[in-house]
Design an enzyme around this catalytic site. Structure first.
Site, PDB file in Angstrom:
ATOM      1  N   ARG A 120      -5.197  11.916  -4.305  1.00  9.81           N
ATOM      2  CA  ARG A 120      -3.836  12.449  -4.493  1.00  9.81           C
ATOM      3  C   ARG A 120      -3.147  11.625  -5.564  1.00  9.81           C
ATOM      4  O   ARG A 120      -3.714  10.657  -6.066  1.00  9.81           O
ATOM      5  CB  ARG A 120      -3.063  12.374  -3.180  1.00  9.81           C
ATOM      6  CG  ARG A 120      -2.959  10.947  -2.666  1.00  9.81           C
ATOM      7  CD  ARG A 120      -2.072  10.828  -1.435  1.00  9.81           C
ATOM      8  NE  ARG A 120      -2.014   9.435  -0.998  1.00  9.81           N
ATOM      9  CZ  ARG A 120      -1.224   8.983  -0.046  1.00  9.81           C
ATOM     10  NH1 ARG A 120      -0.439   9.815   0.600  1.00  9.81           N
ATOM     11  NH2 ARG A 120      -1.216   7.720   0.285  1.00  9.81           N
ATOM     12  N   GLU A 159       5.929   9.432  -3.628  1.00  4.96           N
ATOM     13  CA  GLU A 159       5.616   8.140  -4.242  1.00  4.96           C
ATOM     14  C   GLU A 159       5.076   8.283  -5.663  1.00  4.96           C
ATOM     15  O   GLU A 159       3.938   7.899  -5.959  1.00  4.96           O
ATOM     16  CB  GLU A 159       4.629   7.365  -3.363  1.00  4.96           C
ATOM     17  CG  GLU A 159       5.226   7.010  -2.015  1.00  4.96           C
ATOM     18  CD  GLU A 159       4.398   5.996  -1.235  1.00  4.96           C
ATOM     19  OE1 GLU A 159       3.180   5.917  -1.450  1.00  4.96           O
ATOM     20  OE2 GLU A 159       4.998   5.289  -0.410  1.00  4.96           O
ATOM     21  N   GLU A 323       9.907   6.141   4.942  1.00  2.00           N
ATOM     22  CA  GLU A 323       8.656   5.913   5.675  1.00  2.00           C
ATOM     23  C   GLU A 323       8.649   4.473   6.170  1.00  2.00           C
ATOM     24  O   GLU A 323       9.087   3.560   5.469  1.00  2.00           O
ATOM     25  CB  GLU A 323       7.430   6.070   4.767  1.00  2.00           C
ATOM     26  CG  GLU A 323       7.111   7.469   4.320  1.00  2.00           C
ATOM     27  CD  GLU A 323       5.855   7.502   3.440  1.00  2.00           C
ATOM     28  OE1 GLU A 323       5.001   6.603   3.556  1.00  2.00           O
ATOM     29  OE2 GLU A 323       5.757   8.418   2.612  1.00  2.00           O
ATOM     30  N   LYS A 372      -6.541   8.401   9.704  1.00  2.00           N
ATOM     31  CA  LYS A 372      -6.603   8.715  11.131  1.00  2.00           C
ATOM     32  C   LYS A 372      -6.269   7.529  12.027  1.00  2.00           C
ATOM     33  O   LYS A 372      -6.030   7.714  13.214  1.00  2.00           O
ATOM     34  CB  LYS A 372      -7.961   9.325  11.502  1.00  2.00           C
ATOM     35  CG  LYS A 372      -9.172   8.456  11.272  1.00  2.00           C
ATOM     36  CD  LYS A 372     -10.429   9.204  11.725  1.00  2.00           C
ATOM     37  CE  LYS A 372     -11.716   8.483  11.383  1.00  2.00           C
ATOM     38  NZ  LYS A 372     -11.962   8.416   9.930  1.00  2.00           N
TER      39      LYS A 372
END
Ligand code: GLA
Ligand code: ZN
Length: 687
Positions: A120, A159, A323, A372
């Site tokens: 990303r 970001e 965040e 995860k």
């Protein structure tokens, strides 16, 4: 600065936001989980959710084929429980079809290697196709959700960072340079000092972005490239928000800023002082490594305070914590869980410094892929009964009692100047100590004493107006333009107190050194001139004798020649023994101090104590406390909201010298109370 502030409701919400990044797009085939989310949102006292950040392939699985039904449902579900949606534009990651069909969206790295699809945050900021595609999907989102009552704010991309060196970006860079240098290649050559190593350009097309396999020794080029990257990122962002401004002019816009994590210093790669001007609300993602094994909890808390005060000061208004993690992250070397109590303490610290939110990455832990095991409100157990969930819910309950604090700011008479361009230039400089420049860390060392005493500091940037502050501290201002120097001069002439240190006033905005000795205006302000900068090895020892005490110095020592300044401190050893190390000077209505050596905390404490006394500056709240307890205040015209936070592992006595009211328990307090390890008390008092 200085005077008490009107409230600024940056998000238009008059309550504290609590929630986080929510990725229902990962769970579309699990309606049971999505239904649980709604229940758990209520149980966790959360009320705001950043949705769609990486949802492009769920929204547009094939080019021109759109699926919004799932997002409609999410909007409605959140609305039904009284929650708000912070809607993200999805440009932070793109669907595979997009990279496959339009390969020029892919980035080229500094080694000129074209990147593959994946990961990303890796698109070309110049690519016309990517700009068109992002604007298209953003327009559809604005058309569909612009009037939804749950929509609170836009979260643009995610970001922003990184750089692309593709041919399109090279062209854009050259165009940017042509404009900057008025199409005059000679001006560019002069500004970049290109005759050095025969690097003179005879055509614009010869200019290439800096590269490890090409040009990297021309500092003017490096500096302008970084400026261009900031401008090009902002230009990409501006392109993203065109339809949002058009269709939803009243919905505020933010994007999440970052910090560099290990040392917890401001994010280096983009000049946020420029970016800030394009945002309605500043927000950032804070991931301090609490309970690490290299610093005390209080030291780390001080650094968090510093960045908060910088990001708050960018717009002089409350900001958002967009965040944070409810427990550990997944990307530190050691991903330690927050100890009981730390979650509330660290969250309230953000509020204390001006945040109007506590938001998390992430709402629900993903089941697969690389995040995860990253901390989340809802763990794989899908339970509201575990420790982390309960601590989150407790923070939510506390935030519900702090609505009055929303929109309030801090009042500061002291400012420290941070400059992104200076940081780039100083790090580029080959000289001094390669590993000891540590410009942002040096600012934190000056900030510490104010943080310890509960004196509010604005961390400002060079284009901000500093005429309102009483004490302005500019450590290591290596790169400084004539314009900034003249503003500093006016500041002191008009009565301000200015502190400057070693390695200041060396190069101009092109990273060209000033010739003929220290700048004449600086010499006038300070009544002295630095003659030599000595760089020390870690084991070298030297000391400064200042006001009858001795303090150890490290890394840097400036040899000073006095003209009209007073020597306040002298070096103890070496060839500059008994020469001035710290000077003071009356200039106009104000006063200036030059600290020639890198000195330790005890020096900063004593030095600034003297200045605070001279300037009659006092802590914002009359609360007596020991080391490691931080007292920070937000204020409006009527009230002071005082956050008393124990960043130590021991119980700590604190004394309220006037009667205050605990905002959480409602209890009235006067005199001494005890704070448990990591305990925080939030009190209000009439101001
Ligand atoms: C960043 C990103 C998030 C997530 C977190 C993990 O802040 O914005 O998407 O990856 O890091 O800490
Ligand atoms: Zn590019």
């Amino acid at each position: 600065m200085m005077s008490k502030h009107e409230k600024t409701y940056t998000t238009q919400a008059n309550f504290m936001l609590h929630g986080g990044d929510y990725n229902p797009d990962q769970w579309l085939d699990r309606p049971d989980i999505l239904a649980d989310d709604v229940k758990l949102m209520q149980l966790s006292h959360t009320n705001a959710f950043s949705v769609g950040i990486f949802a492009w392939s769920a929204l547009e699985p094939e080019e021109g084929v759109y699926h919004f039904e799932w997002l409609d449902e999410i909007f409605d579900n959140i609305h039904k429980i009284g929650g708000r949606v912070i809607l993200a534009t999805p440009s932070g990651a793109r669907p595979a079809w997009l990279s496959q069909k339009y390969p020029d969206v892919l980035r080229v790295n500094e080694n000129r290697l074209k990147q593959l699809h994946g990961g990303r945050h890796n698109h070309c900021f110049t690519s016309e196709v990517y700009r068109e595609k992002t604007q298209n999907i953003n327009r559809l989102l604005a058309e569909r959700y612009g009037n939804h009552p749950a929509l609170l704010m836009w979260h643009i991309s995610n970001e922003y960072g990184g750089e692309c060196h593709c041919e399109k970006c090279q062209h854009a860079f050259r165009d940017w340079l042509k404009e900057k240098f008025d199409h005059n290649l000679k001006s560019l050559n002069d500004a970049w000092w290109t005759p050095f190593w025969s690097h003179t350009y005879s055509e614009w097309s010869q200019i290439e972005s800096p590269s490890p396999i090409g040009e990297n020794a021309v500092h003017g080029l490096n500096l302008d490239w970084r400026r261009f990257i900031t401008d090009q990122t902002i230009s990409f962002f501006e392109n993203e928000i065109v339809p949002l401004k058009e269709l939803t002019p009243n919905i505020p816009i933010t994007t999440n800023f970052m910090a560099d994590t290990h040392d917890l210093i401001p994010f280096q790669a983009l000049d946020y002082s420029k970016f800030a001007k394009h945002l309605d609300v500043i927000s950032w993602d804070a991931y301090p490594a609490w309970h690490n094994d290299w610093e005390t909890t209080a030291d780390l808390a001080m650094k968090v305070g510093f960045i908060n005060d910088l990001y708050r000061s960018l717009k002089q208004q409350p900001f958002l914590l967009l965040e944070s993690t409810p427990s550990g992250v997944n990307w530190h070397n050691v991903n330690k869980a927050k100890r009981p109590g730390m979650h509330e303490l660290s969250s309230m610290q953000m509020i204390a410094h001006g945040s109007d939110s506590v938001m998390y990455f992430q709402w629900r832990k993903s089941r697969g892929s690389s995040e995860k095991f990253h901390g989340a409100v809802v763990d794989h157990d899908n339970s509201s009964e575990n420790r982390v969930f309960k601590e989150v819910a407790k923070v939510g309950e506390t935030l519900e009692k702090l609505s009055k604090v929303v929109g309030t700011n801090r009042t500061s008479d002291v400012a420290i100047l941070y400059d992104w361009e200076n940081n780039w230039a100083i790090n580029d400089a080959q000289g001094f100590g390669m590993e000891t420049k540590r410009y942002p860390q040096t600012l934190q060392e000056h900030y510490r004493t104010f943080w310890e005493q509960g004196i509010s500091v604005d961390v400002i940037t060079k284009e901000q107006d500093f005429s309102g502050c009483k004490l302005l501290i500019v450590p290591m201002l290596y790169l400084v333009s004539e314009d900034t120097i003249s503003r500093l001069k006016t500041f002191v002439a008009n009565g301000g107190t200015l502190v400057m240190t070693y390695i200041s006033g060396i190069v101009n905005e092109h990273d060209l050194t000033y010739l003929g000795g220290w700048h004449q205006d600086l010499q006038e302000i300070f009544g002295m001139k630095p003659i030599e900068t000595d760089t020390l090895y870690p084991n070298d020892k030297n000391y400064v004798n200042y006001h009858n005490k001795t303090y150890q110095l490290k890394d840097y020592a400036t040899v000073i020649e006095l003209t009209s300044a007073n020597a306040e401190g002298l070096y103890q050893d070496d060839f500059y023994a008994n020469t001035p190390a710290v000077t003071s000077h009356q200039y106009g209505e104000g006063k200036s101090y030059y600290i020639g050596a890198r000195l330790n905390d005890p020096f900063h404490r004593d030095f600034y104590k003297g200045l605070l006394k001279d300037l009659s500056l006092e802590p914002a709240a009359p609360v007596k406390h020991g080391k490691g307890v931080s007292v920070q205040v937000r204020q409006d015209h009527q009230k002071d909201y005082v956050f008393v936070m124990n960043f130590t592992e021991e119980t700590q006595p604190v004394t309220f010298e006037s009667t205050v009211k605990d905002m959480v328990t409602g209890e009235e307090i006067t005199g001494e109370i005890t704070l448990e390890k990591y305990e925080v008390r939030i009190v209000e008092k009439n101001s």
